[in-house]
Write an enzyme that holds these catalytic residues in place. Sequence first.
Site, short mmCIF file in Angstrom:
data_model
loop_
_atom_site.label_atom_id
_atom_site.label_comp_id
_atom_site.label_asym_id
_atom_site.label_seq_id
_atom_site.Cartn_x
_atom_site.Cartn_y
_atom_site.Cartn_z
N HIS A 159 2.18 -3.96 9.19
CA HIS A 159 3.55 -3.75 8.72
C HIS A 159 4.39 -3.10 9.81
O HIS A 159 3.86 -2.45 10.72
CB HIS A 159 3.59 -2.87 7.47
CG HIS A 159 2.91 -3.47 6.27
ND1 HIS A 159 3.51 -4.41 5.47
CD2 HIS A 159 1.68 -3.26 5.75
CE1 HIS A 159 2.69 -4.76 4.49
NE2 HIS A 159 1.56 -4.07 4.65
N HIS A 181 0.83 -1.21 0.00
CA HIS A 181 0.00 0.00 0.00
C HIS A 181 0.87 1.26 0.00
O HIS A 181 0.54 2.24 -0.67
CB HIS A 181 -0.92 0.01 1.23
CG HIS A 181 -1.98 -1.05 1.18
ND1 HIS A 181 -1.69 -2.39 1.23
CD2 HIS A 181 -3.34 -0.95 1.11
CE1 HIS A 181 -2.82 -3.08 1.18
NE2 HIS A 181 -3.84 -2.24 1.11
#
Length: 272
Positions: free
Chosen positions: A236, A194
Site C-alpha cells: 500500500h 488491514h
Amino acid sequence: MPASQNRARARDRNNVLNRAEFLSLNQPPKGAPEPRSSSGRKASGPSAQPPPAGEGARERRQSQQLPEEDCMQLNPSFKGIAFNSLLAIDICMSKRLGVCANRAASWAGARSMVKLIGITGHGIPWIGGTILCLVKSSTLAGQEVLMNLLLALLLDIMTVAGVQKLIKRRGPYETSPGLLDYLTMDIYAFPAGHASRAAMVSKFFLSHLVLAVPLRVLLVLWAFCVGLSRVMIGRHHVTDVISGFVIGYFQFRLVELVWMSSNTCQMLISAW
C-alpha cells in the site's frame, strides 16, 4: 523567314502529342470550365459571390477558440498541480518506506516478521476468532459486544472491497495479493483494509473493554504497526493506510449508531 516556318512545321510533325491517337489529350474535356483570363475582369456567376456572413463569423469564432483550448490543456489549474505534487510525494515516500517489498530490498530479512504483523490485522482471523468467542461466551453482555464486533468486521470487509473495486489503485510495488486477501476481496491498494480494520477494532476495544493504560497504549501501537507493515512490504501507499485509518474510525461511529441491543443479539443467536 521560310526557313523558320519549315523548322516549326518539322517540330510539330515530330511532336508525339500531335499524332491522331493523342489528339484527345490536347483538348479540354467536355463540360470543363473555361480557364480564367489573367485580366482584371471580375468573374460572373454564383461562385464569385462572397461567403455568407454567418459562415465567416463561425470560422472566426473557431479560430479564436482553438488556441484557448490548447492553452487550457497546456496550463493545468492550481488544484491539478497541487494534486499531482501530493501524489508524487506519496509515491516517493511509499517507495522509500517499502524496505521489505522484495527479496532484494534493504530489509529483506525482516520480511516474514513484517508480514506476520500484517496478518494480525487480517479479516479472516478476526472473524473466525469472534465467532469462536461468541460460541464459547455464556454472558449476555459478552454476546452483545461480540455480535456488534462481528457486525463491524463484516461492514469493514464490504466497505473496503467496494471502495477498492471502485478506485482500482495499484500498490507502489508489483506484489500479488495472498490467498487470504482474495478471500476478503482485499486485492487493490486504496484503501488499506488491514489499516481500517486495525483502527476500527482498536477503537472498539478502547470504548467497550476496561483495559489498563499500558494495554491501551499497546493497542494503539498495534494498529499503527499494522498500517506501517503494509507500506513496508510494498502493498500500500502511505495515503492508502491513512485513508484506511479514517475509514475504520467512521465505521466504528456507524456501528455505534446502529448498535444492536441484547434482545436483538439473542434473537439473532437463537435464529443462527
